[in-house]
Structure formats: structure tokens, C-alpha cells
Design an enzyme around this catalytic site. Structure first.
Site, PDB file in Angstrom:
ATOM      1  N   SER A 104       5.581 -47.219  68.105  1.00 24.15           N
ATOM      2  CA  SER A 104       4.704 -48.031  67.268  1.00 24.15           C
ATOM      3  C   SER A 104       3.577 -48.489  68.182  1.00 24.15           C
ATOM      4  O   SER A 104       3.832 -49.149  69.195  1.00 24.15           O
ATOM      5  CB  SER A 104       5.502 -49.214  66.716  1.00 24.15           C
ATOM      6  N   GLU A 105       2.333 -48.133  67.846  1.00 25.17           N
ATOM      7  CA  GLU A 105       1.264 -48.265  68.837  1.00 25.17           C
ATOM      8  C   GLU A 105       0.959 -49.709  69.237  1.00 25.17           C
ATOM      9  O   GLU A 105       0.329 -49.953  70.254  1.00 25.17           O
ATOM     10  CB  GLU A 105      -0.013 -47.537  68.388  1.00 25.17           C
ATOM     11  N   ASN A 106       1.411 -50.677  68.434  1.00 27.95           N
ATOM     12  CA  ASN A 106       1.181 -52.064  68.838  1.00 27.95           C
ATOM     13  C   ASN A 106       2.104 -52.499  69.967  1.00 27.95           C
ATOM     14  O   ASN A 106       1.936 -53.584  70.519  1.00 27.95           O
ATOM     15  CB  ASN A 106       1.341 -53.006  67.640  1.00 27.95           C
TER      16      ASN A 106
ATOM     17  N   SER B 173       0.882 -48.383  75.848  1.00 26.24           N
ATOM     18  CA  SER B 173       1.076 -47.706  74.566  1.00 26.24           C
ATOM     19  C   SER B 173       0.091 -46.554  74.415  1.00 26.24           C
ATOM     20  O   SER B 173       0.473 -45.431  74.042  1.00 26.24           O
ATOM     21  CB  SER B 173       0.891 -48.718  73.430  1.00 26.24           C
TER      22      SER B 173
END
Lengths: 219, 229
Positions: free
Chosen positions: A47-49, A90
Site C-alpha cells: 500500500s503506497e502510503n 515506499s
């Protein structure tokens, strides 16, 4: 088709994923994919966050919505063995080719593999978020979408909307078929037997090459 | 020992017209107390660099979650962000011409801030090549290396960074919880004055040195919700 088009597409996309793959899923349809994975295929959701190894959506008792969310700001969890990371790490994972596959929707895709999915000028300007990085950096880019939008083709000779990235798409999966990007153009490799090849061609603006080994989809 | 100040004192440090980095991702990891104080102070004409503009409502029904308060109060004249779709007030203000929005890919924003904080001259990336991003103000042309074309992106810095940490000790060392780390960690490196809001202000040694995620030398002011100490 016994299921909705979106579920049919998600089920077919699930077959693209291999055990141990690091995968980033876009919003909407792609989030349905994990429920169609075979029991022996375990993927690591990024999840890129800031999550590597995103877990299932937490119930209200376990959610910490001010501290653990997904990229849409909704409560999330981390799976056993997962971890939290910062935005630089990330996107280092994403841009550095450490994400095996990303699955996103599209507004338009064209026969050169160009993708447009982030802006409709004058109408919708949400921003690209991490989409441009994901399609430029992930090893495999899967476009999962309904074949047309209100009857209008989305698979075009040339994208008309502003691009998300050039020549980035590897495979397009719709409720009508599976289309691979090849050096010669777009090749229909699997089709949904509920449609004829002519119907699929009619719903596609781009020139479709029909694969010599064309076979029905088995989702 | 670092100066520990109240959210109101922190807001008072920031003058109208300042450029401000705001850590957080859709409000998660925003420095909520400092942003609320900055909204009350009505400091205007801000240039804000943040991943997004948060959401109108927070996960527990908070009204104008985090940074969304500054958008709602029209305190921002320019917003540099990656995604603003979850706060419809941004589009409204873009359309009525009161808010300038510059959109940058998320990975580019992270690396541009890293470059700004690490003394690098810029970032080379294939992200955004052949898209409208290529014509952006933050892009300094392209460069071809070994058959690949890269955008040359400029470093990003600000006058202030407003970040938050779950545990902050009295030297400013920070430990972040869950996904709140996001842009907070890198933004601590790239502003002239760094203001760090503590969920919990802890004693030196309470964060094991190996677990410090942001070294306190980067932090100028610690904000305790409990006020001056």
C-alpha cells in the site's frame, strides 16, 4: 456469465499473480482480486502510503483509523510479517522494480501500450497520486477494466486524454477478453465465449491481432 | 533539550505567505493540533506542500480533518500535492481561481523532498515522461542516459515543516506509529524550521536509539498538546 463483469475480470486477473508476488492494487475493481486467489497463492500487498504486507480490512474493534490506513485513507491492517515504511522507502520499492505487479483501471489504453487514467481535463482533476510511479516502476502492469465506457471503446488507436505513462501496459483484462501487448500491437489471446470475436472487435477501436493460440477464458 | 511549545505558539511562528510542508496522507499523520491552531490563527497566503489536501471528514467523523481546515478557511494560495480528489473544496477553489494547485507524482514528491533535505541537486526519473508532468515547473528538462530518457526534477524545500510523531523525546527524536510515518519522516529534513507535534512527549531513553526514525537534530520545536513545558 454467471457473475458481474467486475467479478469476472477480477477472477481472471487473479490468475496473473504468483505465490510470493509483491502487488500493488489500484482502487475499485482491483481490490476484489485477492478473494479470487487460489489457496496456495499468497501475495504481499503493498500500500503506497506505507504498508508492505497489508492485511484484511479490520473490524471496528481492531481498527486504528487515525494511525493505520490504506492509500484511500480508510482503516487498514498489517498482516503477520508485514511492516510499515515511509513514503521514500515506499516509492523506492515501486520505482526500483521491487513491486512485481500493479493492477489498475484505465480511462483509455492504446495499441502502443500508452495509458491514460488520471485526468479528464475540465471535468475531473483528482491528481495522479502514485499511479505514474507504479506504471513506470512495477515489473508488470495489468489493466483491469470494463471493455467499454457507456458503449464507447476504451482501447484505442491512440489515447486522446493526457497520458499517465508511455508504453507501460503489459496486459489488458476485460469482461470480453485478455489482450497482450506485443511488438506487433494488441493481441487477443483469450476471449469470453459469451461474445463473438466480431463483437469484441466492434467494441475495440484499436486494431486487434487474433492470437493463433486464442482460447476461451477460464476464470 | 529542545523547546517544547503549545500548538498556538507553533502556529504563531508561521507568518502569512510562508511555504509550509505538511506531513500526512489523507489526514493520517497530520499534526492535527498545530493545524487546528494555524486555522484559528487565520494565517493566509500559504504555499503548502503536502501529499494531498486530506478529507472533509476524518475516520471518527472529525470535521475538516487535519489540513482540510486550512483549505476550508482559504488560507492556502498555492498547493503542491499528488492527489486532491478526496477533498472536493480544492476543486471548487481551483475553479473559482483562488487556489493554484501543482500536481506532482507521489514518488517524485518524495524524492524531490529527499533531494531538498539531502543536499542533492535533483532527481532523475522515468516517472512522468511523455505526460503533462514533463512540462511542470518542477521539471528541468530531460536527460538521456544509456538509452533511457529521464526527467530532471528539482529539489523541494520549504520555510517550515509541520510534522507529527507518536513518541517524541525531549531531544526531538521521533518514533512514528502505523502508517503515520509517510511524508513526515522526509519532510523533517527539508525545511528551515521543523515543528514536530507529539502524540506523547516522552523522556530521553524511552525511545531505544535503534528505534529512532527521525533524529532529533532535525527538529527545532516540539509541540506538546499539553502546552509549554
Amino acid at each position: 456469465m454467471q457473475v458481474t463483469p467486475k467479478a469476472y475480470i477480477a477472477a481472471r486477473v487473479a490468475k496473473e499473480l504468483r505465490d510470493g508476488d509483491v502487488v500493488n492494487l489500484g482502487i475499485g475493481l482491483p481490490t476484489m482480486i485477492p478473494s479470487f486467489l487460489p489457496r496456495d497463492v499468497h501475495i504481499i500487498l503493498q500500500s503506497e502510503n506505507g504498508i508492505v504486507g497489508t492485511g484484511p480490512k479490520p473490524d471496528s474493534e481492531h481498527a486504528e483509523p487515525n494511525y493505520v490506513t490504506d492509500a484511500g485513507g480508510q482503516p487498514a491492517s498489517v498482516a503477520p510479517g508485514g511492516c510499515f515504511i515511509d513514503s521514500c522507502t515506499s516509492f523506492g520499492l515501486i520505482r526500483g522494480g521491487h513491486v512485481d505487479c500493479t493492477v489498475l483501471g484505465a480511462l483509455e489504453v492504446d495499441q502502443e501500450g500508452n495509458l491514460a487514467n488520471w485526468i479528464i481535463p475540465g471535468k475531473k482533476v483528482p491528481g495522479m497520486g502514485g499511479a505514474m510511479d507504479l506504471v513506470a516502476g512495477a515489473k508488470k502492469v495489468v489493466i483491469a477494466m470494463e471493455h467499454t465506457a457507456r458503449g464507447n471503446p476504451k482501447i484505442l488507436h491512440k489515447c486522446r486524454l493526457p497520458l499517465t505513462a508511455v508504453k507501460c501496459v503489459d496486459i489488458i483484462i476485460t469482461e470480453m477478453g485478455v489482450i497482450q501487448l506485443t511488438e506487433d500491437g494488441l493481441e487477443l489471446v483469450e476471449y469470453n465465449p459469451d461474445f463473438t470475436i466480431e463483437e469484441i472487435r466492434a467494441a475495440t477501436e484499436a486494431t486487434l491481432i487474433i492470437s493463433k493460440s486464442l482460447c476461451p477464458i477460464t476464470p | 533539550m529542545k523547546r517544547v511549545i503549545s500548538p498556538q505558539d507553533a502556529a504563531a511562528l508561521i507568518p502569512a505567505g510562508a511555504s509550509v510542508m505538511v506531513g500526512g496522507f489523507m489526514g493520517c499523520g497530520n499534526a492535527h493540533a498545530v493545524l487546528a491552531a494555524l486555522a484559528e490563527a487565520e494565517t493566509g497566503d500559504l504555499t503548502v506542500i503536502s501529499n494531498d489536501a486530506s478529507m472533509l471528514n476524518g475516520p471518527n467523523g472529525e470535521e475538516y480533518y487535519g489540513l482540510a481546515k486550512l483549505v476550508h478557511n482559504r488560507q492556502i494560495k498555492k498547493l503542491i500535492a499528488t492527489h486532491v480528489g478526496l477533498n472536493p473544496e480544492v476543486a471548487e477553489q481551483m475553479n473559482d481561481g483562488t487556489l493554484e494547485v501543482v500536481l506532482i507524482p507521489q514518488g517524485s514528491m518524495a524524492e524531490m523532498i529527499r533531494a531538498g533535505g539531502a543536499g542533492l541537486g535533483g532527481v532523475l526519473t522515468t516517472t512522468g515522461y511523455g505526460t503533462p508532468v514533463q512540462g511542470g515547473m518542477h521539471v528541468h528538462g530531460t536527460i538521456d542516459i544509456n538509452g533511457k530518457t529521464y526527467l530532471v526534477e528539482l529539489p523541494l524545500r520549504a520555510d517550515y515543516a509541520i510534522i507529527s510523531g507518536h513518541f517524541i523525546d525531549q531531544t526531538g527524536n521521533i518514533w512514528y506509529k502505523g502508517t503515520t510515518r509517510n511524508f513526515n519522516q522526509v519532510m523533517a529534513t527539508a525545511a528551515d524550521t521543523v515543528i514536530a507535534e507529539a502524540d506523547n512527549l516522552v523522556a530521553i531513553g524511552d525511545i531505544v536509539p535503534e528505534n529512532v526514525m527521525t533524529p532529533g537534530v532535525l527538529v527545532d520545536y516540539i509541540v506538546s498538546k499539553g502546552g509549554n513545558q
